[in-house]
Design an enzyme around this catalytic site. Structure first.
Site, PDB file in Angstrom:
ATOM      1  CB  CYS A 123       4.710  -6.272  -5.389  1.00 23.92           C
ATOM      2  SG  CYS A 123       6.235  -5.340  -5.486  1.00 23.92           S
TER       3      CYS A 123
ATOM      4  CB  CYS B  76       5.636  -2.212  -7.159  1.00 24.85           C
ATOM      5  SG  CYS B  76       4.468  -2.910  -5.789  1.00 24.85           S
TER       6      CYS B  76
ATOM      7  CE  LYS C 220       3.802   1.628  -9.973  1.00 25.62           C
ATOM      8  NZ  LYS C 220       2.841   1.542  -9.014  1.00 25.62           N
TER       9      LYS C 220
ATOM     10  CE1 TYR D 261      -0.907   1.754  -6.677  1.00 21.35           C
ATOM     11  CE2 TYR D 261      -2.702   1.973  -5.189  1.00 21.35           C
ATOM     12  CZ  TYR D 261      -1.549   1.225  -5.763  1.00 21.35           C
ATOM     13  OH  TYR D 261      -1.422  -0.095  -5.472  1.00 21.35           O
TER      14      TYR D 261
ATOM     15  CD  GLU E 178       1.288   4.336  -9.786  1.00 19.99           C
ATOM     16  OE1 GLU E 178       1.725   4.653  -8.704  1.00 19.99           O
ATOM     17  OE2 GLU E 178       0.774   3.002  -9.855  1.00 19.99           O
TER      18      GLU E 178
ATOM     19  CG  HIS F 154      21.730  26.151  -4.453  1.00 21.28           C
ATOM     20  ND1 HIS F 154      20.650  26.420  -4.520  1.00 21.28           N
ATOM     21  CD2 HIS F 154      22.728  26.928  -5.046  1.00 21.28           C
ATOM     22  CE1 HIS F 154      20.431  27.247  -5.435  1.00 21.28           C
ATOM     23  NE2 HIS F 154      21.600  27.672  -5.862  1.00 21.28           N
TER      24      HIS F 154
ATOM     25  CD  GLU G 284      18.122  24.882  -3.181  1.00 19.51           C
ATOM     26  OE1 GLU G 284      18.741  25.646  -2.335  1.00 19.51           O
ATOM     27  OE2 GLU G 284      18.561  24.788  -4.094  1.00 19.51           O
TER      28      GLU G 284
HETATM   29  C1  LIG Z   1      -0.868  -2.163 -10.743  1.00 22.09           C
HETATM   30  C2  LIG Z   1      -0.312  -2.280  -9.341  1.00 22.09           C
HETATM   31  C3  LIG Z   1       0.719  -1.261  -9.260  1.00 22.09           C
HETATM   32  C4  LIG Z   1       0.951  -1.386  -7.573  1.00 22.09           C
HETATM   33  N1  LIG Z   1       2.194  -0.592  -7.090  1.00 22.09           N
HETATM   34  C5  LIG Z   1       2.472  -0.663  -6.148  1.00 22.09           C
HETATM   35  C6  LIG Z   1       3.549   0.380  -5.692  1.00 22.09           C
HETATM   36  O1  LIG Z   1       3.993   1.275  -6.483  1.00 22.09           O
HETATM   37  N2  LIG Z   1       4.152   0.152  -4.315  1.00 22.09           N
HETATM   38  C7  LIG Z   1       3.445  -0.455  -3.250  1.00 22.09           C
HETATM   39  O2  LIG Z   1       4.156  -0.327  -2.290  1.00 22.09           O
HETATM   40  N3  LIG Z   1       2.271  -1.189  -3.742  1.00 22.09           N
HETATM   41  C8  LIG Z   1       1.804  -1.322  -4.988  1.00 22.09           C
HETATM   42  N4  LIG Z   1       0.982  -2.154  -5.277  1.00 22.09           N
HETATM   43  C9  LIG Z   1       0.253  -3.001  -4.223  1.00 22.09           C
HETATM   44  C10 LIG Z   1       1.110  -4.399  -4.071  1.00 22.09           C
HETATM   45  O3  LIG Z   1       1.204  -4.873  -5.151  1.00 22.09           O
HETATM   46  C11 LIG Z   1       0.411  -5.221  -3.087  1.00 22.09           C
HETATM   47  O4  LIG Z   1       0.259  -4.278  -1.720  1.00 22.09           O
HETATM   48  C12 LIG Z   1       1.223  -6.294  -2.596  1.00 22.09           C
HETATM   49  O5  LIG Z   1       1.596  -6.987  -3.489  1.00 22.09           O
HETATM   50  C13 LIG Z   1       0.455  -6.843  -1.450  1.00 22.09           C
HETATM   51  O6  LIG Z   1       0.938  -8.453  -1.057  1.00 22.09           O
HETATM   52  P1  LIG Z   1       0.443  -9.410  -0.532  1.00 22.09           P
HETATM   53  O7  LIG Z   1       1.420 -10.310   0.051  1.00 22.09           O
HETATM   54  O8  LIG Z   1      -0.640  -9.116   0.486  1.00 22.09           O
HETATM   55  O9  LIG Z   1      -0.569 -10.199  -1.664  1.00 22.09           O
HETATM   56  P2  LIG Z   1       0.237 -10.434  -3.271  1.00 22.09           P
HETATM   57  O10 LIG Z   1       1.378  -9.891  -3.541  1.00 22.09           O
HETATM   58  O11 LIG Z   1      -0.999 -10.085  -4.056  1.00 22.09           O
HETATM   59  O12 LIG Z   1       0.218 -12.305  -3.199  1.00 22.09           O
HETATM   60  C14 LIG Z   1      -0.788 -12.832  -3.168  1.00 22.09           C
HETATM   61  C15 LIG Z   1      -0.325 -14.085  -4.055  1.00 22.09           C
HETATM   62  O13 LIG Z   1      -1.315 -15.177  -3.386  1.00 22.09           O
HETATM   63  C16 LIG Z   1      -1.636 -16.087  -4.477  1.00 22.09           C
HETATM   64  N5  LIG Z   1      -2.903 -16.833  -4.186  1.00 22.09           N
HETATM   65  C17 LIG Z   1      -4.240 -16.130  -3.975  1.00 22.09           C
HETATM   66  N6  LIG Z   1      -5.036 -17.226  -3.693  1.00 22.09           N
HETATM   67  C18 LIG Z   1      -4.389 -18.173  -3.606  1.00 22.09           C
HETATM   68  C19 LIG Z   1      -4.792 -19.631  -3.067  1.00 22.09           C
HETATM   69  N7  LIG Z   1      -5.978 -19.743  -2.684  1.00 22.09           N
HETATM   70  N8  LIG Z   1      -3.830 -20.620  -3.197  1.00 22.09           N
HETATM   71  C20 LIG Z   1      -2.663 -20.286  -3.487  1.00 22.09           C
HETATM   72  N9  LIG Z   1      -2.152 -19.108  -3.956  1.00 22.09           N
HETATM   73  C21 LIG Z   1      -3.056 -18.018  -3.854  1.00 22.09           C
HETATM   74  C22 LIG Z   1      -1.665 -15.103  -5.615  1.00 22.09           C
HETATM   75  O14 LIG Z   1      -1.608 -15.681  -7.128  1.00 22.09           O
HETATM   76  C23 LIG Z   1      -0.534 -14.208  -5.347  1.00 22.09           C
HETATM   77  O15 LIG Z   1       0.568 -14.637  -5.843  1.00 22.09           O
HETATM   78  C24 LIG Z   1       0.504  -2.236  -6.831  1.00 22.09           C
HETATM   79  C25 LIG Z   1      -0.521  -3.181  -7.111  1.00 22.09           C
HETATM   80  C26 LIG Z   1      -0.987  -3.122  -8.176  1.00 22.09           C
HETATM   81  C27 LIG Z   1      -2.023  -4.057  -8.743  1.00 22.09           C
END
Ligand SMILES: Cc1cc2nc3c(=O)[nH]c(=O)nc-3n(C[C@H](O)[C@H](O)[C@H](O)COP(=O)(O)OP(=O)(O)OC[C@H]3O[C@@H](n4cnc5c(N)ncnc54)[C@H](O)[C@@H]3O)c2cc1C
Length: 449
Positions: free
Chosen positions: A43, A48, A51, A179, A183, A438, A443
């Site tokens: 994110c 997010c 983006k 999405y 986007e 308004h 609205e």
């Molecule tokens: C381009 C894009 C736009 C998006 N826009 C939106 C939006 O507008 N609104 C919205 O709600 N969501 C959006 N999302 C989705 C959102 O980013 C994810 O749903 C959210 O980040 C999920 O959180 P998470 O904690 O599950 O995983 P993540 O945020 O992906 O975090 C996982 C972390 O784990 C780390 N990791 C992975 N494997 C290992 C390992 N073995 N050891 C150590 N570290 C590890 C990764 O490096 C990462 O930092 C978007 C996603 C993308 C790709």
């Protein structure tokens, strides 16, 4: 309980992992979090946040054009510097990354900047070869862009790389119609690229209401975006000038400067050692969890995208919070996944909450649908021929609003507030009892027919 190095070991410092770490530590737990890339996760670093900043930047292309109709002396051709926007966005990402890191540290969470894998119900191995033990392990590793297997697929990029481009390409092919595809199509188009969206099926934005999706398709085509539907990749070839020719089924090949895959996101479970610890995965590689985010191994939990339920940041955060409160704060919370609002920051954006018209028809039988199809005041003066569409789906028996779907300027901002009313189970009558504010676009929500 045996004496472990930590009470909680979190793998992944993204949306879900950072929230769970911080809250568990605030409840008094000894917490470590391993992160193999950057604190903040998808994110903050490549989702997010950057983006949305690009979406803001892209919007100026239309705003500057419209400004002339509002009396501003704007040159016909305004220069745009991609490196300026890119570097400012990346600097903001660095700032938030620093803020997240500091928050974890001030809560006493140990950040381990390494990849971690699971070696047993209570043990993890770090990339440096050392091991750690913990009472509970939380898998919060997120997901990665899934790229279709086809000859030359390595010539394409994903959203991960899009934030770091050296220049905006003249011609872009985006594969996928979810999405992220829509986007980035809007972003590249506003920055002057010719954009082609290519998709396996005939649909864009599956899951959103059909009338709203159709409106986006119609506006996108009016703006000059091209679509190739029912098209599967056959291959990508690069010529000596760096141009990429994409062959696809059912269509002539196209030559572009950049191919971007936005073809779904797959859970990051490969090579994580979960099966050995007794953690079951589903057929997509997602960790199977119960309503308390507990996996099939009683000491291992999972939250966020890795569980492949609703892949959105606020869901990952909520799951991380609920897990930490329950396991370390004695507070039992079960997350309600009904009526989760979501948006697509396309140009124009769209947003929805609850059931689409066709879902409601299937589930409820009797429904009533109200809509407002209008040209926002600002678009009229700007000579911009883009109409907004708001749609309300109600239970035919009770009048309760079961779905709200919108496309038009600022609708994600409007829908967030309206989603509270939908979640609270309000009726169309109660919306209509509220006096219109308004003149606004919002609205229309209390004036629908
Ligand atoms: C381009 C894009 C736009 C998006 N826009 C939106 C939006 O507008 N609104 C919205 O709600 N969501 C959006 N999302 C989705 C959102 O980013 C994810 O749903 C959210 O980040 C999920 O959180 P998470 O904690 O599950 O995983 P993540 O945020 O992906 O975090 C996982 C972390 O784990 C780390 N990791 C992975 N494997 C290992 C390992 N073995 N050891 C150590 N570290 C590890 C990764 O490096 C990462 O930092 C978007 C996603 C993308 C790709």
């Amino acid at each position: 309980m045996p004496d472990h190095d930590y009470d909680l070991f979190v793998i992944g410092a993204g949306s879900g992992g950072t929230r769970a770490s911080r809250v568990a530590a605030a409840h008094g737990a000894r917490v470590a979090v391993a992160e193999e890339y950057r604190v903040g996760g998808t994110c903050v670093i490549r989702g997010c946040v950057p983006k949305k900043l690009l979406v803001y930047g892209a919007h100026f292309a239309e705003d500057l054009k419209d400004a002339k109709r509002f009396g501003w002396d704007v040159p016909d051709q305004c220069d745009f510097s991609w490196p300026t926007l890119r570097d400012n966005v990346l600097a903001e990402v660095d700032r938030i990354n620093g803020a997240y890191t500091q928050t974890l540290e001030t809560h006493g969470v140990e950040i381990i900047p390494q990849r971690a894998t699971v070696t047993g119900p209570n043990t993890v191995r770090l990339a440096d070869g050392t091991t750690r033990t913990a009472g509970r392990i939380l898998i919060a590793v997120g997901a990665h862009p899934a790229v279709p297997e086809c000859p030359g697929h390595e010539l394409g990029i994903t959203s991960n790389e899009a934030f770091h481009l050296d220049a905006i390409p003249k011609r872009v092919l985006i594969a996928g119609a979810g999405y992220i595809a829509n986007e980035f199509a809007g972003i590249f188009h506003q920055f002057g690229a010719h954009v082609i969206i290519m998709n396996r099926t005939k649909d864009i934005l599956r899951g959103y209401d059909l009338a709203i999706r159709d409106r986006l398709l119609q506006i996108s085509m009016m703006k000059g975006l091209e679509f190739r539907f029912d098209a599967a990749f056959q291959g990508i070839e690069k010529d000596p000038h760096g141009c990429l020719t994409v062959s696809m089924s059912g269509h002539e090949p196209v030559t572009v400067d950049l191919v971007m895959f936005a073809t779904g996101r797959a859970p990051n479970t490969s090579g994580l050692g979960l099966a050995e610890a007794g953690v079951e995965l589903d057929d997509k590689g997602a960790v199977k969890v119960d309503e308390h985010n507990r996996s099939t191994c009683s000491s291992i939990f999972a939250v966020g995208d890795v569980t492949n339920r609703i892949q959105l940041t606020p869901i990952a955060i909520r799951e991380g919070q609920a897990f930490a409160d329950r396991e370390f704060g004695g507070k039992d919370t079960v997350i309600d996944y009904a009526n989760v609002p979501s948006a697509v920051f396309s140009h124009p954006p769209l947003a929805g909450v609850g059931m689409t018209e066709s879902e409601a028809k299937q589930k409820l039988g009797s429904i009533r649908v109200y809509s407002s199809d209008f040209r926002p005041m600002k678009n009229v003066l700007a000579n911009r021929d883009e109409r907004a569409l708001y749609k309300m789906v109600c239970d035919g028996e009770t009048g309760r609003i079961v779905g709200l779907h919108m496309i038009g300027p600022d609708v994600p901002e409007i829908l967030q507030a309206a989603a509270i009313a939908v979640k609270a189970g309000l009726t169309k009558e109660q919306f209509d009892d509220t006096v219109a504010l308004h003149p606004t676009m919002a609205e229309e929500l209390v004036l629908m027919r």
